[in-house]
Design an enzyme around this catalytic site. Structure first.
Site, short mmCIF file in Angstrom:
data_model
loop_
_atom_site.label_atom_id
_atom_site.label_comp_id
_atom_site.label_asym_id
_atom_site.label_seq_id
_atom_site.Cartn_x
_atom_site.Cartn_y
_atom_site.Cartn_z
CG HIS A 114 -11.89 -6.92 5.36
ND1 HIS A 114 -11.24 -7.65 6.28
CD2 HIS A 114 -11.58 -7.26 4.24
CE1 HIS A 114 -10.22 -8.43 5.79
NE2 HIS A 114 -10.54 -8.17 4.24
CD GLU A 147 -1.82 -2.40 1.31
OE1 GLU A 147 -0.53 -2.67 1.71
OE2 GLU A 147 -2.26 -3.53 1.05
#
Ligand SMILES: Cc1ncc(C[n+]2csc(CCOP(=O)(O)OP(=O)(O)O)c2C)c(N)n1
Lengths: 357, 322
Positions: free
Chosen positions: B128, B59
């Protein structure tokens, strides 16, 4: 079954020895004029560094990071670039930045608490990055953009030995390999990350060998030998320009000064070690070579030093004479257009300054 | 045509990539796979490997190289697979993307979008379902956009891509396929930094954004006798507080709904602005209906944690009867 999948080697390159003699076979093509230009850029970096230190001592600029001892790495690498190529410096790269044409007063102003110094058009250099290793990804992204646009630029990114321990170093090297980015990574292994010796950053024998794991070339060069640095950088730049992707160059050198003006290196290293390295000085070494070749004499030296000292002093005077920025500047550059919230906050500040006055 | 949010965002990406050759899409699994939620489906086929980049799993790498591309003059639209995995790249946002214009006094800028599926309600694994929008709002130099429906998602994403500064675009995945509505085929923009008054009313102002908007609308519909003004914030930074303040001045009462944790959450900022600019119009304390200052639980307790239609109705009634 058991077999050897691949075997690797790590090259080391030295061309200019401490006594000023060279290995003729390895010597890159350079005219006398170019060699003098390199020398001039290295001496300028040293004189400029000393000036910054003096300005810091008298309180005119804040904390600075000197590059004394690393001039061959900075200049030799930048010398391999063309005008349109682009560099991503760390905070210790005055030598490369000055060679690329960043005005001296700009650097002085940045260290003198004035963001406006960072703005210098047409230098083809990114603003310096203080968070260690984070800018390597910007360099790779810039290189990926060049690939996307078929733009034949070479991108050069500067960082220290300590930076190779950061996650962003890994991600940058990995992206550069995967996307075949035209990036030359210049690792200034100056043996220290503040107090931490290179051995405590990695168990690997060299930093150059880290490139192997990412699928591209790594080489260690004598970082105090401007010809070796230039030669490796030129090869790497040529390769990048031809679409052959990235290279890592480890410049094996030494940080002669303290880490910054807030540091005291005597706490973690010996005088003896420092003196050993002073004998390998990159500027002395090149001068010895030039004197041997009758390219340089005492008169030239005196003239150059005086000329550079004058220009450095002038730049410092110019930087010091610049007025304080407007308070609007605090708010003005957060977004292209100032948001309503920031306009309100600016008004708040103006009001409170009125009250304080 | 009728589209869900995934399709609306996909269409926006296709159209912006067609219009502007500098728009680049990159991220994990965004190419061949079309993204784990299929938001980038078909882009690789249309625009090729040079403009749709399947990146390594990293990321900081995705966001950091996007910054470099933006500095070059491209317009990267990076996908972070889930907003819960933004943190390895958060350093690049807070240390660089948000500051490059300021640091360089306007010489360099960072016109990029980071898209990420966000917030709860889909019975997902740990990491999530979080709603951490406040950390981006608290970072000077970023813009933060959260659409609540397909129509808005398309118009806001196009505006975000065209914006000259870095935009964090958080997509409530609970809405991805839950709402299908009429979305114009042609390109259109919706202004960043503007709240949307979804429903006018004069007894109470209800402010929300993202997946909670659907619940808020259901709640006020059920409260037949209440005249509620419903505001969808849409852009959390910069915040159009004027629309909210004007509404509160009219209604005198306000409820703010978000699923993010309560302390230092976005509702706290809205309340502060109301205190600064409309305190004397208030007839009741402003109420926050939010998630709690805990880790969001897994699905067995998620429904209890997240604000529900009933909880929103109850909150509105409480403020009305103060
Ligand atoms: C991400 C990050 N961590 C810590 C620091 C504080 N810091 C500044 S310079 C430095 C050492 C850097 O060492 P190295 O990469 O070898 O470069 P050098 O300073 O020797 O040129 C540290 C730890 C920082 N600037 N950035």
């Amino acid at each position: 079954m058991k077999k050897v999948l691949e075997q690797f080697g790590v090259e080391y390159l030295q061309i200019l020895k401490e006594d000023g003699s060279i290995d003729e076979h390895l010597m890159p093509k350079l005219t006398s004029k170019q060699i003098k230009e390199m020398y001039k850029a290295m001496v300028l970096a040293r004189i400029f560094d000393n000036k910054l230190l003096a300005l810091q001592r008298q309180g005119s600029v804040g904390t600075i990071a000197q590059s004394t001892g690393q001039e061959a790495s900075a200049v030799g690498s930048a010398f391999a670039l063309e005008k349109n190529d682009f560099i991503f410096p760390s905070f210790r790269e005055s030598g490369a930045l000055l060679y690329r044409g960043l005005p001296m007063d700009n650097i002085i102003r940045v260290f003198g608490w004035d963001e406006r110094g960072a703005k210098a058009e047409n230098v083809n250099a990114f603003t310096m990055s203080i968070p260690v290793a984070t800018h390597l990804l910007h360099a790779v992204g810039y290189g990926m953009a060049c690939n996307i646009k078929n733009d034949k630029k070479v991108i050069m990114a500067y960082f220290g030995d300590g930076a190779t321990s950061e996650g962003d170093f890994h991600e940058a090297m990995n992206f550069a390999g995967v996307f075949n980015a035209p990036v030359v990574f210049i690792c200034q292994n100056n043996q220290f990350a503040i107090s931490m010796p290179r051995e405590k950053q990695t168990k690997a024998k060299s930093l150059a060998q880290k490139a192997i794991a990412y699928g591209f070339r790594g080489i260690q060069v004598d970082g105090n030998d401007v010809f070796a640095v230039y030669s490796a950088a030129k090869d790497a730049a040529d390769n990048a320009r031809k679409g052959r992707g990235p290279t890592l160059i480890e410049c094996y050198t030494y940080r002669i000064a303290d880490h910054t003006t807030s540091d005291d290196a005597s706490k973690y290293r010996t005088e003896k070690e420092l003196n050993e390295w002073k004998k390998k000085d990159p500027i002395d070494r090149l001068r010895k070579y030039m004197e041997k070749k009758k390219l340089w004499n005492k008169k030239d030296e005196g003239k150059l030093v005086k000329e550079l000292q004058d220009s450095v002093n002038k730049a410092a005077e110019k930087a010091m004479a610049i007025e304080k920025p407007d308070i609007e500047d605090i708010f003005k550059y957060m977004y292209k257009e100032m948001t309503n919230e920031l306009k309100e906050e600016l008004n708040d500040l103006k009001e409170s300054l009125k009250y304080e006055a | 045509m009728k589209l869900n949010m995934v399709e609306a965002i996909n269409l926006a990406l296709k159209q912006e990539m067609k219009k502007d050759g500098n728009v680049i899409v990159l991220g994990e699994d965004v190419g061949v796979d079309g993204g784990v939620f299929r938001v980038t489906e078909g882009l690789l086929k249309l625009y090729g490997e040079k403009r749709v980049l399947d990146t390594p799993l990293a990321e900081s790498g995705i966001i950091g190289t996007s910054i470099g591309m933006a500095a070059y003059g491209l317009k990267p639209v990076a996908e972070v697979q889930f907003s819960g995995f933004m943190y390895p790249g958060f350093d690049q946002l807070i240390s660089h993307a948000s500051r490059i214009r300021n640091r360089s006094r306007g010489m360099f800028s960072c016109p990029m979008v980071v898209r990420a599926p966000y917030s709860g309600g889909i019975r997902a694994l740990e990491h999530h379902s979080e709603s951490m929008e406040a950390i981006y709002v608290h970072t000077p130099g970023l813009k933060v956009v959260i659409p609540s429906r397909p129509y808005d998602a398309k118009g806001l994403l196009i505006s975000s891509i065209r914006d000259p500064d870095p935009v964090i675009f958080l997509e409530p995945k609970r809405v991805y396929r839950a709402i299908k509505e009429e979305v114009p085929e042609e390109e259109y923009t919706l202004p960043l930094g503007k709240c949307n008054v979804v429903k006018e009313g004069n007894e109470i102002t209800v402010v929300s954004y993202g997946a909670m908007m659907k619940l808020v609308l259901e709640a006020v519909e059920k409260l037949e006798n209440v005249s509620a003004e419903v505001i969808d914030v849409r852009t959390l930074s910069p915040l159009d507080d004027e629309t909210i303040i004007n509404s509160v001045k009219k209604t005198g009462r306000c409820v703010i709904v978000h699923e993010a944790p309560r302390s230092c959450g976005f509702a706290a900022e809205i309340i502060a602005r109301i205190n600064e600019k409309a305190l004397l119009s208030l007839e009741a304390p402003v109420k926050r209906i939010t998630g709690y200052d805990t880790v969001i639980p897994l699905a067995k307790l998620e429904n209890e944690y997240l604000p529900s239609v009933k909880r929103i109705m109850h909150g509105i009634e409480e403020v009305l009867s103060f």
